[in-house]
Write an enzyme that holds these catalytic residues in place. Structure first.
Site, mmCIF file in Angstrom:
data_model
loop_
_atom_site.group_PDB
_atom_site.id
_atom_site.type_symbol
_atom_site.label_atom_id
_atom_site.label_comp_id
_atom_site.label_asym_id
_atom_site.label_seq_id
_atom_site.Cartn_x
_atom_site.Cartn_y
_atom_site.Cartn_z
ATOM 1 C CD GLU A 1 -3.615 -6.146 3.599
ATOM 2 O OE1 GLU A 1 -3.671 -6.846 2.572
ATOM 3 O OE2 GLU A 1 -2.966 -5.093 3.644
ATOM 4 C CD GLU B 1 -2.937 -1.234 2.235
ATOM 5 O OE1 GLU B 1 -2.416 -1.493 3.340
ATOM 6 O OE2 GLU B 1 -4.149 -1.061 2.080
HETATM 7 C C1 3H9 Z 1 -1.567 -5.135 6.919
HETATM 8 O O1 3H9 Z 1 -0.573 -4.829 6.314
HETATM 9 C C2 3H9 Z 1 -2.709 -4.187 7.145
HETATM 10 C C3 3H9 Z 1 -2.639 -3.007 6.243
HETATM 11 O O2 3H9 Z 1 -3.629 -3.087 5.262
HETATM 12 C C4 3H9 Z 1 -2.649 -1.663 6.930
HETATM 13 C C5 3H9 Z 1 -3.665 -1.438 7.984
HETATM 14 C C6 3H9 Z 1 -3.804 -0.006 8.427
HETATM 15 N N1 3H9 Z 1 3.900 -8.676 11.351
HETATM 16 O O3 3H9 Z 1 6.850 -16.137 7.793
HETATM 17 P P1 3H9 Z 1 8.259 -16.091 8.265
HETATM 18 C C7 3H9 Z 1 7.367 -12.427 11.447
HETATM 19 S S1 3H9 Z 1 -1.736 -6.662 7.603
HETATM 20 C C8 3H9 Z 1 4.565 -9.201 12.382
HETATM 21 O O4 3H9 Z 1 8.783 -17.231 9.044
HETATM 22 P P2 3H9 Z 1 9.114 -16.240 5.525
HETATM 23 C C9 3H9 Z 1 6.970 -13.876 11.610
HETATM 24 O O5 3H9 Z 1 6.038 -14.026 12.659
HETATM 25 C C10 3H9 Z 1 -0.230 -7.487 7.225
HETATM 26 N N2 3H9 Z 1 5.445 -10.214 12.257
HETATM 27 O O6 3H9 Z 1 9.258 -15.803 7.050
HETATM 28 C C11 3H9 Z 1 8.301 -14.520 11.915
HETATM 29 O O7 3H9 Z 1 8.614 -14.234 13.258
HETATM 30 P P3 3H9 Z 1 9.390 -15.282 14.174
HETATM 31 C C12 3H9 Z 1 -0.171 -7.946 5.820
HETATM 32 C C13 3H9 Z 1 5.643 -10.701 11.048
HETATM 33 O O8 3H9 Z 1 10.324 -15.765 4.853
HETATM 34 C C14 3H9 Z 1 9.263 -13.723 11.048
HETATM 35 O O9 3H9 Z 1 8.608 -12.489 10.763
HETATM 36 N N3 3H9 Z 1 1.028 -8.728 5.624
HETATM 37 C C15 3H9 Z 1 4.982 -10.206 9.929
HETATM 38 O O10 3H9 Z 1 8.748 -17.689 5.438
HETATM 39 C C16 3H9 Z 1 9.605 -14.403 9.751
HETATM 40 O O11 3H9 Z 1 8.400 -14.747 9.084
HETATM 41 C C17 3H9 Z 1 1.028 -10.056 5.786
HETATM 42 O O12 3H9 Z 1 0.036 -10.657 6.097
HETATM 43 C C18 3H9 Z 1 4.075 -9.143 10.105
HETATM 44 N N4 3H9 Z 1 3.396 -8.593 9.081
HETATM 45 O O13 3H9 Z 1 7.852 -15.453 4.951
HETATM 46 C C19 3H9 Z 1 2.364 -10.752 5.572
HETATM 47 N N5 3H9 Z 1 5.376 -10.889 8.836
HETATM 48 O O14 3H9 Z 1 10.714 -15.455 13.524
HETATM 49 C C20 3H9 Z 1 2.627 -11.758 6.647
HETATM 50 C C21 3H9 Z 1 6.262 -11.790 9.263
HETATM 51 O O15 3H9 Z 1 9.395 -14.666 15.499
HETATM 52 N N6 3H9 Z 1 3.913 -12.373 6.495
HETATM 53 N N7 3H9 Z 1 6.438 -11.673 10.590
HETATM 54 O O16 3H9 Z 1 8.560 -16.534 14.111
HETATM 55 C C22 3H9 Z 1 4.160 -13.381 5.634
HETATM 56 O O17 3H9 Z 1 3.309 -13.774 4.850
HETATM 57 C C23 3H9 Z 1 5.512 -14.011 5.666
HETATM 58 O O18 3H9 Z 1 6.082 -13.748 6.924
HETATM 59 C C24 3H9 Z 1 6.494 -13.498 4.579
HETATM 60 C C25 3H9 Z 1 7.910 -14.067 4.849
HETATM 61 C C26 3H9 Z 1 5.976 -14.008 3.215
HETATM 62 C C27 3H9 Z 1 6.586 -12.018 4.565
#
Ligand code: 3H9
Length: 705
Positions: free
Chosen positions: A128, A108
């Site tokens: 999301e 975004e």
């Molecule tokens: C949003 O953006 C709302 C908006 O519209 C604005 C609103 C106003 N937050 O998955 P991994 C942590 S909603 C916090 O193992 P990968 C994860 O818990 C958000 N923590 O790595 C882990 O921690 P730990 C929209 C996060 O390489 C570490 O990072 N975005 C977040 O296999 C490594 O993650 C999403 O939904 C986060 N957003 O995959 C994306 N993201 O090591 C969510 C990651 O302590 N994330 N962590 O266990 C993902 O899909 C995957 O993490 C990603 C990397 C593909 C990025």
């Protein structure tokens, strides 16, 4: 916390480079948005800067809002001073330079920049919906303006990650840069090229892609219709559609206000809380708390599978699908030919459906080599035994593997219930032996249950879970007991569903309750798919081992009649030739009633809630015993296994999260009452009683060891 600033502005002659550095994935945690805003303002104020680049340090651009902040009351963005408005009001061009992931709030922000460039391997998306919310940072208003409402809905309602090239074709990114070119330098050069362009392009000003939908708004209802089955019981997918619709019916700023309203309705919904929980549970399951710190996984570059049956073939495909050469061994040429034929047919079906390219199918098939002698697999790094589920068949395989496999090879068994220690005892290297329980169909199902035997080494355990991750699985660890974690926690459910028939239910009634709850299929229909003869064999084995084993005469009667499920055209349901749709069968109803009478069990009516709770509470109780015995590391691992092994609806978080929603005391009281009514099989687990007495939620239960 390191002292490195979260966001920095550096100057490359005339170009300002804003770098976000918030490992591991540059989520928009506390201070990040504020940091970007500060740097933008400095850049606007610096007369030597003509354009700016926004880039992420480490492995990603920005992975979105900090999900841990949701539902905590922490404000996500500085109120009044929204970064998107600041970017829209920019006086100098800002270029988002994307690598790794630009997701959610990250994309975004990129959409509010004037230009976007991405390297080839980058992915962008608005995922999301997968955590029960919608893009709340303008994504539902800007994306449709860039790619059109239909393509925007396809992305926002599925939450899928779009590869850079496709993002380029869709118009989300302006330039795709080869991975080898160096993103930072390429983005600076790009910024220099467009520094003088005026007026500055802003996505919010674009209207051309909306015209068609304004003329024909039927696409929104069509989309609602198309997701009706998949999105049942959920709000977020529908709110996503409503927000994109608003982009086509309202002026930009009103659309943004509508998006915020819809976002607020979702943020703390049950669905969003459950999905956030599932997101973190899936990451937690990868953590093995009791491994010594210095343990490392063994590298592997090839694998072998013993047994070319349905399971063995699916496992071989799982390796081939992820680029890993695999040998598949069976004792006869006929079995190998049949196995390879099945693999080819599975791939061909994917090609026909359009989910696999023909040349990719050929690459995958080329990675699978059928072999007939143990000597052919002796150099494999990993071998997975997937022969018939009987100890006497599996034991000699392990003895043979011990004799031929190179030192250090991982020796894994795909058993779903048998004793790993007995198999390990057939070798002189029990430390290298573990369970690797794949779920059927193995190439499709995401779950891998890694089973730790008494002598499994920490290195083997870690290597087996990492192997799972390398082939796209979610790998969880279980201790060694009959059925391990997944099938053991599910077993009481399977018993209870047949007992419900004795007491007055019919299969179609139970299935409807579970489908309404959110399962893709009811448990009886699943039974027919898996084969009733298979579950009968499991019951026979357990009955032989345990004289108190609860018999299930109705299920046994169907098997005696040759009703094995879909494969014989009849099981709990009747099937028309060539059709998989289950039809309720009066013959089954008659058998059920007959057996109830024989057993002297009066038949009565059941409410949906009673059916649901009888099935799921029985498993919650067993899950408590599993935790108590240290078979699971944590309650959330059980949830992950139910989500990915048994089709439990993700938007309900998982078995234990769902039970927490009811409340540990209520669950205990009901189980205690059923204990009185039905006897021993409902005896409450000691851990359940303790949790109820201390009012501790299941998710905080400390496992025993
Ligand atoms: C949003 O953006 C709302 C908006 O519209 C604005 C609103 C106003 N937050 O998955 P991994 C942590 S909603 C916090 O193992 P990968 C994860 O818990 C958000 N923590 O790595 C882990 O921690 P730990 C929209 C996060 O390489 C570490 O990072 N975005 C977040 O296999 C490594 O993650 C999403 O939904 C986060 N957003 O995959 C994306 N993201 O090591 C969510 C990651 O302590 N994330 N962590 O266990 C993902 O899909 C995957 O993490 C990603 C990397 C593909 C990025």
């Amino acid at each position: 916390m390191s002292d490195t600033p979260l966001v920095t502005l550096t100057r490359e002659t005339d170009i300002g480079v804003i770098t976000v550095n918030y490992p591991p994935v540059n989520a928009l945690g506390p201070g990040v948005v504020e940091g970007i805003i500060d740097c933008l303002k400095q850049g606007f104020a610096d007369p030597a800067i003509t354009a700016m680049v926004l880039i992420g340090a480490g492995r990603s651009f920005i992975a979105g809002a900090d999900i841990r902040g949701f539902g905590t009351g922490r404000k996500r963005l500085p109120l009044g001073e929204r970064i998107y408005d600041i970017l829209d009001a920019s006086t100098k061009p800002v270029v988002a330079a994307i690598h790794g992931y630009a997701l959610g709030g990250g994309l975004e922000i990129a959409l509010a920049c004037n230009y976007r460039v991405a390297i080839d391997s980058a992915k962008v998306g608005l995922p999301e919906v997968l955590i029960g919310i919608l893009p709340g940072g303008g994504g539902t208003q800007r994306l449709p303006r860039l790619v059109g409402p239909q393509a925007a809905m396809d992305m926002i309602v599925t939450g899928r990650h779009v590869p850079a090239r496709e993002a380029g074709e869709l118009g989300i990114v302006d330039e795709v840069i080869p991975d080898t070119a160096g993103l930072r330098d390429s983005a600076i050069a790009y910024a220099r090229r467009i520094a003088a362009v005026r007026p500055l392009p802003r996505v919010r000003d674009r209207e051309d892609k909306l015209i068609q939908a304004k003329l024909d708004p039927s696409i929104f209802d069509a989309m609602r219709k198309s997701i009706a089955r998949r999105a049942r019981n959920q709000k977020a997918p529908y709110h996503c559609i409503a927000a994109v619709e608003a982009a086509c019916t309202l002026p930009f700023d009103d659309g943004i206000r509508r998006e915020s309203e819809l976002f607020r309705e979702l943020e703390n919904s049950d669905e969003a809380r459950a999905l956030r929980y599932a997101f973190f549970a899936e990451r937690e399951v990868a953590k093995l708390p009791d491994l010594p710190r210095d343990v490392t996984a063994k590298p592997f570059s090839n694998a072998a599978v013993i047994g070319a049956g349905t399971m063995g073939g699916g496992i071989a495909m799982s390796f081939a699908d992820f680029g890993i050469p695999v040998k598949i061994l069976d004792s006869t040429k006929e079995a190998l030919d049949r196995g390879m034929e099945r693999i080819r047919n599975n791939y061909a079906t994917s090609v026909k459906r359009g989910s696999l390219a023909e040349d990719e199918m050929q690459h995958r098939l080329a990675r699978i080599e059928p072999v007939s002698g143990y000597d052919d697999i002796k150099d494999a790094d990993i071998v997975i035994e997937a022969v018939f589920e009987e100890m006497d068949v599996k034991k000699p395989v392990f003895a043979k593997l011990d004799a031929v496999m190179k030192p250090g090879a991982l020796l894994l068994s795909n058993t779903s219930a048998l004793d790993i220690d007995e198999l390990a005892a057939m070798t002189h290297r029990p430390g290298d032996v573990a369970g690797a329980h794949f779920f059927s169909p193995a190439n499709v199902m995401k779950l891998l249950e890694v089973v730790r035997g008494a002598k499994t080494s920490p290195e083997t355990l870690l290597s087996a879970t990492q192997m799972g991750r390398k082939i796209g699985k979610i790998a969880g660890v279980a201790g060694n007991c009959d059925g391990f974690l997944a099938n053991r926690s599910r077993a009481p459910f399977n018993t209870e569903m047949v007992i419900l028939l004795e007491e007055g239910c019919l299969p179609e009634q139970v299935d409807k309750v579970m489908v309404d709850f959110g399962y893709p299929m009811g448990p009886f229909a699943v039974g027919d798919l898996a084969g009733l003869d298979i579950s009968a064999a499991g019951r026979r084995r357990r009955a032989a081992a345990n004289p108190n084993y609860r018999k299930l005469p109705i299920a046994d009667r169907l098997v005696e009649l040759g009703r094995y499920g879909q494969k014989t055209g009849a099981g709990w349901y009747r099937y028309e030739k060539g059709d998989r749709a289950p039809h309720p069968d009066p013959e089954v109803a008659a058998i059920i009633k007959h057996v109830s009478t024989e057993m002297n069990v009066p038949r009565r009516g059941f409410t949906d809630q009673e059916i649901l709770r009888r099935l799921l509470f029985s498993s919650v109780n067993e899950a408590c015993k599993i935790l108590e015995e240290g078979i699971a590391y944590r309650a959330s691992d059980i949830d992950v296994m139910w989500l990915h092994g048994f089709g439990f609806p993700r938007y309900r978080g998982g078995l234990m999260f769902w039970a927490d929603g009811i409340g540990v005391r209520d669950v205990y009281n009901q189980i205690a009452a059923w204990h009185q009514q039905y006897g021993e099989r409902w005896a409450p687990a000691a851990l359940l009683r303790q949790l109820a007495e201390s009012d501790t939620p299941f998710r905080e239960a400390k496992p025993g060891r």
